[in-house]
Every structure is written in structure tokens, then in C-alpha cells.
Design an enzyme around this catalytic site. Sequence first.
Site, PDB file in Angstrom:
ATOM      1  N   GLY A 118       8.241   7.815   2.292  1.00 46.29           N
ATOM      2  CA  GLY A 118       7.569   6.465   1.730  1.00 46.29           C
ATOM      3  C   GLY A 118       6.586   6.695   0.418  1.00 46.29           C
ATOM      4  O   GLY A 118       6.183   7.944   0.252  1.00 46.29           O
ATOM      5  N   LEU A 128       3.549   6.011   0.322  1.00 43.57           N
ATOM      6  CA  LEU A 128       2.066   6.549   0.679  1.00 43.57           C
ATOM      7  C   LEU A 128       2.158   8.033   0.972  1.00 43.57           C
ATOM      8  O   LEU A 128       1.358   8.771   0.316  1.00 43.57           O
ATOM      9  CB  LEU A 128       1.729   5.646   1.887  1.00 43.57           C
ATOM     10  CG  LEU A 128       0.413   6.139   2.288  1.00 43.57           C
ATOM     11  CD1 LEU A 128      -0.714   5.549   1.521  1.00 43.57           C
ATOM     12  CD2 LEU A 128       0.081   5.599   3.979  1.00 43.57           C
ATOM     13  N   ASP A 176      15.439   9.441  15.143  1.00 46.53           N
ATOM     14  CA  ASP A 176      15.537   7.953  15.151  1.00 46.53           C
ATOM     15  C   ASP A 176      14.198   7.631  16.134  1.00 46.53           C
ATOM     16  O   ASP A 176      13.973   7.906  17.022  1.00 46.53           O
ATOM     17  CB  ASP A 176      16.902   7.582  16.042  1.00 46.53           C
ATOM     18  CG  ASP A 176      16.676   6.357  16.539  1.00 46.53           C
ATOM     19  OD1 ASP A 176      15.979   5.391  15.894  1.00 46.53           O
ATOM     20  OD2 ASP A 176      17.977   5.881  16.980  1.00 46.53           O
ATOM     21  N   LYS A 233      -3.344   0.316   7.374  1.00 49.53           N
ATOM     22  CA  LYS A 233      -3.757  -1.119   7.062  1.00 49.53           C
ATOM     23  C   LYS A 233      -2.455  -1.611   6.537  1.00 49.53           C
ATOM     24  O   LYS A 233      -1.829  -1.031   5.816  1.00 49.53           O
ATOM     25  CB  LYS A 233      -4.753  -0.921   5.857  1.00 49.53           C
ATOM     26  CG  LYS A 233      -4.891  -2.523   5.286  1.00 49.53           C
ATOM     27  CD  LYS A 233      -5.842  -2.574   3.995  1.00 49.53           C
ATOM     28  CE  LYS A 233      -5.687  -3.720   3.211  1.00 49.53           C
ATOM     29  NZ  LYS A 233      -4.601  -3.937   2.435  1.00 49.53           N
ATOM     30  N   HIS A 241      -8.352   2.400   3.760  1.00 45.44           N
ATOM     31  CA  HIS A 241      -8.576   3.582   2.632  1.00 45.44           C
ATOM     32  C   HIS A 241      -9.886   3.138   1.603  1.00 45.44           C
ATOM     33  O   HIS A 241     -10.467   4.108   1.277  1.00 45.44           O
ATOM     34  CB  HIS A 241      -7.557   3.887   1.768  1.00 45.44           C
ATOM     35  CG  HIS A 241      -7.173   2.753   0.827  1.00 45.44           C
ATOM     36  ND1 HIS A 241      -6.415   1.722   1.385  1.00 45.44           N
ATOM     37  CD2 HIS A 241      -7.587   2.438  -0.472  1.00 45.44           C
ATOM     38  CE1 HIS A 241      -5.982   0.996   0.052  1.00 45.44           C
ATOM     39  NE2 HIS A 241      -6.800   1.584  -0.845  1.00 45.44           N
ATOM     40  N   ASP A 295      -4.587  -9.766   2.809  1.00 43.90           N
ATOM     41  CA  ASP A 295      -4.501  -8.407   2.117  1.00 43.90           C
ATOM     42  C   ASP A 295      -5.533  -7.651   1.780  1.00 43.90           C
ATOM     43  O   ASP A 295      -5.934  -6.757   1.868  1.00 43.90           O
ATOM     44  CB  ASP A 295      -3.473  -8.583   0.853  1.00 43.90           C
ATOM     45  CG  ASP A 295      -2.872  -7.061   0.241  1.00 43.90           C
ATOM     46  OD1 ASP A 295      -2.615  -6.487   1.228  1.00 43.90           O
ATOM     47  OD2 ASP A 295      -2.915  -6.952  -0.881  1.00 43.90           O
ATOM     48  N   HIS A 350     -10.802  -4.845   2.936  1.00 38.37           N
ATOM     49  CA  HIS A 350     -11.806  -4.305   1.989  1.00 38.37           C
ATOM     50  C   HIS A 350     -12.788  -5.132   1.875  1.00 38.37           C
ATOM     51  O   HIS A 350     -14.054  -4.658   1.793  1.00 38.37           O
ATOM     52  CB  HIS A 350     -11.014  -4.285   0.627  1.00 38.37           C
ATOM     53  CG  HIS A 350      -9.754  -3.344   0.723  1.00 38.37           C
ATOM     54  ND1 HIS A 350      -9.331  -2.296   1.896  1.00 38.37           N
ATOM     55  CD2 HIS A 350      -8.499  -3.424  -0.255  1.00 38.37           C
ATOM     56  CE1 HIS A 350      -7.995  -1.828   1.548  1.00 38.37           C
ATOM     57  NE2 HIS A 350      -7.581  -2.461   0.536  1.00 38.37           N
TER      58      HIS A 350
HETATM   59  N1  LIG Z   1       1.685   2.886  -0.696  1.00 39.71           N
HETATM   60  C1  LIG Z   1       0.542   2.766  -0.734  1.00 39.71           C
HETATM   61  O1  LIG Z   1      -0.384   3.367  -1.562  1.00 39.71           O
HETATM   62  C2  LIG Z   1      -0.407   2.189   0.531  1.00 39.71           C
HETATM   63  C3  LIG Z   1      -1.785   2.079   0.471  1.00 39.71           C
HETATM   64  C4  LIG Z   1      -2.292   1.234   1.515  1.00 39.71           C
HETATM   65  C5  LIG Z   1      -1.746   1.204   2.734  1.00 39.71           C
HETATM   66  N2  LIG Z   1      -0.241   1.492   2.789  1.00 39.71           N
HETATM   67  C6  LIG Z   1       0.332   1.044   3.964  1.00 39.71           C
HETATM   68  O2  LIG Z   1       0.859   2.416   4.600  1.00 39.71           O
HETATM   69  C7  LIG Z   1       2.156   2.126   5.096  1.00 39.71           C
HETATM   70  C8  LIG Z   1       3.373   2.769   4.414  1.00 39.71           C
HETATM   71  O3  LIG Z   1       3.391   2.268   3.121  1.00 39.71           O
HETATM   72  P1  LIG Z   1       4.597   2.615   2.093  1.00 39.71           P
HETATM   73  O4  LIG Z   1       3.815   2.134   0.756  1.00 39.71           O
HETATM   74  O5  LIG Z   1       4.513   4.292   2.055  1.00 39.71           O
HETATM   75  O6  LIG Z   1       5.593   2.093   2.638  1.00 39.71           O
HETATM   76  P2  LIG Z   1       7.238   2.435   2.129  1.00 39.71           P
HETATM   77  O7  LIG Z   1       7.358   3.132   0.708  1.00 39.71           O
HETATM   78  O8  LIG Z   1       7.855   1.159   2.375  1.00 39.71           O
HETATM   79  O9  LIG Z   1       7.781   3.624   3.099  1.00 39.71           O
HETATM   80  C9  LIG Z   1       7.923   3.232   4.560  1.00 39.71           C
HETATM   81  C10 LIG Z   1       8.405   4.579   5.177  1.00 39.71           C
HETATM   82  O10 LIG Z   1       8.704   4.090   6.587  1.00 39.71           O
HETATM   83  C11 LIG Z   1      10.262   4.292   6.762  1.00 39.71           C
HETATM   84  N3  LIG Z   1      10.982   3.095   7.546  1.00 39.71           N
HETATM   85  C12 LIG Z   1      11.020   2.059   6.933  1.00 39.71           C
HETATM   86  N4  LIG Z   1      11.721   1.368   8.142  1.00 39.71           N
HETATM   87  C13 LIG Z   1      11.958   2.357   9.039  1.00 39.71           C
HETATM   88  C14 LIG Z   1      13.017   2.039  10.248  1.00 39.71           C
HETATM   89  N5  LIG Z   1      13.445   0.959  10.678  1.00 39.71           N
HETATM   90  N6  LIG Z   1      13.144   3.372  10.806  1.00 39.71           N
HETATM   91  C15 LIG Z   1      12.506   4.326  10.586  1.00 39.71           C
HETATM   92  N7  LIG Z   1      11.618   4.535   9.406  1.00 39.71           N
HETATM   93  C16 LIG Z   1      11.620   3.391   8.534  1.00 39.71           C
HETATM   94  C17 LIG Z   1      10.635   4.619   5.642  1.00 39.71           C
HETATM   95  O11 LIG Z   1      11.781   5.056   5.717  1.00 39.71           O
HETATM   96  P3  LIG Z   1      13.138   5.137   4.510  1.00 39.71           P
HETATM   97  O12 LIG Z   1      12.632   5.670   3.197  1.00 39.71           O
HETATM   98  O13 LIG Z   1      14.350   5.717   5.072  1.00 39.71           O
HETATM   99  O14 LIG Z   1      13.238   3.610   4.385  1.00 39.71           O
HETATM  100  C18 LIG Z   1       9.939   5.125   4.696  1.00 39.71           C
HETATM  101  O15 LIG Z   1       9.626   6.448   4.990  1.00 39.71           O
HETATM  102  C19 LIG Z   1       2.308   0.453   5.025  1.00 39.71           C
HETATM  103  O16 LIG Z   1       1.612   0.003   6.191  1.00 39.71           O
HETATM  104  C20 LIG Z   1       1.310   0.015   3.899  1.00 39.71           C
HETATM  105  O17 LIG Z   1       0.752  -1.038   4.073  1.00 39.71           O
HETATM  106  C21 LIG Z   1       0.378   1.891   1.785  1.00 39.71           C
END
Ligand SMILES: NC(=O)c1ccc[n+]([C@@H]2O[C@H](COP(=O)([O-])OP(=O)(O)OC[C@H]3O[C@@H](n4cnc5c(N)ncnc54)[C@H](OP(=O)(O)O)[C@@H]3O)[C@@H](O)[C@H]2O)c1
Length: 451
Positions: free
Chosen positions: A12, A14, A78, A136, A166, A223, A228
Site C-alpha cells: 500500500g 503508506l 490470506d 487512523k 501521525h 477525517d 488531528h
Molecule cells: N497513505 C498514507 O499516507 C496514510 C496516512 C495516514 C493514514 N493512513 C492509513 O493507513 C492505512 C493504509 O493506507 P494506505 O494508503 O496504504 O492504503 P492502500 O494504499 O489502499 O493500501 C492498503 C493495503 O491493504 C491491502 N488490502 C486491501 N484490501 C485487502 C484485503 N481484502 N485483503 C488483504 N489485503 C488487503 C492492500 O493490498 P493490495 O495492494 O493487494 O490491494 C494494500 O497492501 C489506512 O487505514 C489509511 O487510512 C495512510
Amino acid sequence: MKTYLIIFGSTGNLMYKKLLPAISSLIKKKLFPDDLHILAVARRDCTLEDYLEEAKEQATAEVDWEEISKRIDYFKMDINNVEHYQELAKKVGYKDTLKMIYLAVPPKLISPIAKGIYEGGLVKKGNIDERIVFEKPFGEDLQSAKEINQMLWSYFDEKQIYRIDHYLGKEMIQNILTVRFANRLFQESWSNHAIESVTLIAKESEGVLSRAAYYDKVGAIKDMVQSHLMQMAALIAMEDPISLNANDIRDQKVDAIKHLSFDQNYILGQYDGYLSAEGVEKNSHTETLFFGRAFIQTKRFEGVPFYFLTGKKLGEKCSEIIIKFKRGDYQDKLFASKEIPNNKLIIKIAPEDGIEFQMNTKSPGLDSFIEKASLDYCHACRAVGNLPEAYEKLLLDLYKGQTTLFARWDEIETAWKKVSEIDKKKGNMFNYQSYQDVKDKVNQDFKEDIL
Ligand SMILES: NC(=O)c1ccc[n+]([C@@H]2O[C@H](COP(=O)([O-])OP(=O)(O)OC[C@H]3O[C@@H](n4cnc5c(N)ncnc54)[C@H](OP(=O)(O)O)[C@@H]3O)[C@@H](O)[C@H]2O)c1
């Protein structure tokens, strides 16, 4: 003792954009042990080489790939299969192992993964060397947050649970306590005796981008305000803690949020073009802007408005806290014919890290006008190299078992209670094209120059 960092959701955003650069930096600074093992857990069928190729493509910040490659393994599983957790537990080992398990996954996966981790024997309830990090947002509302928390408490002790916001890892958020309590000038004037208002701002320049489908179900209040901005308000409004221990600080923060209440006079907005963004419902009533006023019913802050502003498409990315001090009667009397600007302390959180104090001086030369002078301190400029990113600080604290910068359950519960008191039906939704529109609306509705 072996050290494992196990990251679910390793494919993902993050992981690629924040966690890998933070881990790399901690390795470089030798703040993580030499024998750190990273387990990148995800569902895709790929080899470690494929995974690293993808990670390199996606990463936008500096990562030392050579060092990461020495320590990382890819684990495909899985998340609904308990046998896969058992395999993972076996791989990591059961004894003398510090396990940091990071759930970098969408909120709906918290429940199955937490259950799997527990049932598969990866974590034993009560072992504080087995720590689990939750991202979060923690829940979608008060009820769902309570349910998630009850579920987590059935598998893990509170001491094993690390809830990330964060913002708390950001340098200047951590600096608030130092500025407040290490400066007598501010410590003694930190009350309604001297403070006129507090404005908490988290503006974004971008719209919803690729997060539209998620954001449209959530909106600015859930959000940003619940997490925050509420954390920022708590750090400003809290009473003096008896020590800087995690629980003493968090006790005071919770108490401050408990005393906070929003008045029902607030503004909800939607930026022009939001409804045509892909993933947003046609007639969506989701707010992309929130401006509201809260009061903290404590002796210290009674009568001082706390303004909350957050929104998308507001021209710039900027998070800051503005503490506006009152003008004193004596000053007004002494300088009767002159305009005296209010002193302001501005804590700059992002993108700049710094503090500005606006004070008054005589204009230079033969005139004697009163002028606003600015003491502008750039915190980032003094850092050797770059300031650590929030995730770097949080991962380091996770490793050390320091919990101050992670949210305790009662902080989250109280914050959810407070935002659930905002009755969105009472807000008058307006459409904005620019920050100027928002400023005009706020200043007009509240009949004073707030922004
Ligand atoms: N990105 C940021 O900067 C950021 C900042 C603050 C908070 N967050 C929080 O961090 C969390 C992750 O964010 P993200 O941006 O990294 O999300 P993302 O890009 O959508 O990635 C999510 C991860 O979860 C996996 N996933 C989704 N559905 C799944 C399922 N059914 N079974 C197994 N794996 C699954 C995805 O795998 P696949 O790749 O195979 O779909 C991917 O590895 C969220 O709660 C978000 O709110 C993120």
C-alpha cells in the site's frame, strides 16, 4: 532478543511512501538494531525481487535499498486463513522476540487481522514485547470505535495497543509542551487572563484526489477534526501534567477534551467541483470544509473561543495554531491614540516547522508609531540534515515502547463523543472556490476578523 517488524498491507501507499523511508532512516541512524527483520506481508503472489522492484517504483522519498534488502522478506498470505497466521508465527518464533506488528490496511481489515494474529499465536495477550499498531481512522463513529476497541481488548492488553495519529509524531506538535512549559513567559500567560482566542488550522491545497470513495463516506469532521485538530486542541488546553510520563500527559489531554464543547454555530462547505470528482456520490452532502467554534469549560480557558478550521482546496497546505493574546487595559490607556496589534504566538506545524511570535515595537526613526514585529524561528533550519518525519519518530517510539505519542482509548472515545455532538443538519453548507470565499464567509457569519 530478535526484532521483527511485521507490516500488513505492505503493497500500500503508506508502506511505500512513509514506512519504508522511515525504516531506512532509522537503520541509517543506527536507531534500529542491526538484526532487525522486516516482514512485508501482503496478498499478492510475488517474489521478494518483484516486491522490491514495485517498492522502488512507488517510493517518493529516499530509501537505502541495499540496507532494506538485507533485512526484508516478503510473506504472502490470506488474512482470513488462521493457518497462514500460524505459519507466520512459526517463522517469527515464539520466544525472545520483540514483535512490532503494523496494520497498514484499510479500517475494515482491522478486525479479521487482529483476530488472526491472536488465534494464530503471533501475539499473546499481556506480552508487552508483542506490540500492534493501528492506523487512523480508528472507527467510523463512536459506536464502531467502541466495538473495535472491545474486540481488541479481548485479544490484547491496552499496553500492547499502539493507536497512531501521525500528527502526534510531527516535530512541532511534540514541541507544544516544551514551548508551553519550558517558557515562564508563556506558562504564566496560558489562560483566559491573557489569551483571547485559539485558532487551530489544517488546510489542504488539493482536493480529494484518488481518495474520493473513502473521503465521501467520511468528510472533514471525521477525517481531520476528530483526530488531528482535537489532539492539537488538547495539547493547548490541557492543565499542567504532574510529570512528562505518557499517562500523566494523556490524563490531562483527555480531561481537556472532556471539557470541550462545540457551539452549534459552524460552517460546512464543499469545494467547487467536488461533486464531479470520480467516486463522489452525485448528491453528496459530505463536507470538504469545516469551520467551528468550541469552548473549553475549565477555569483556565472559560470564555476563550477555540476555532477549528480544516478543509480541502484551500489554496495551500498549512497546519498551524494561532494563539491570540488580549490587549491589556493598561496598554490601551497608555497608548490611547494608537492602534496596538494583539500579540500572537503562531506554532507552525506543516509544511514549515517553526514558531512565530508577533510583538509590538516602536517604528524606527523619529516617528513613534507602534509596529508589529515578528520573531520568526525556523525549527527545521536548525536540524542537522532533515527533521525526522512523523513516522520515523513513531516507529522509534514503538520500538522503545514509549506510548506518549500514541492515542489512548479514552482520548479517542472522548474525541468521537465530541464530534458526534456536532449536528451537521444545523450547519449551513456553502460552495467555495477559494480560501478567500471561506475567509469572507467566516468573518461575515461570526461578525469579526477571525481568519
Ligand atoms: N497513505 C498514507 O499516507 C496514510 C496516512 C495516514 C493514514 N493512513 C492509513 O493507513 C492505512 C493504509 O493506507 P494506505 O494508503 O496504504 O492504503 P492502500 O494504499 O489502499 O493500501 C492498503 C493495503 O491493504 C491491502 N488490502 C486491501 N484490501 C485487502 C484485503 N481484502 N485483503 C488483504 N489485503 C488487503 C492492500 O493490498 P493490495 O495492494 O493487494 O490491494 C494494500 O497492501 C489506512 O487505514 C489509511 O487510512 C495512510
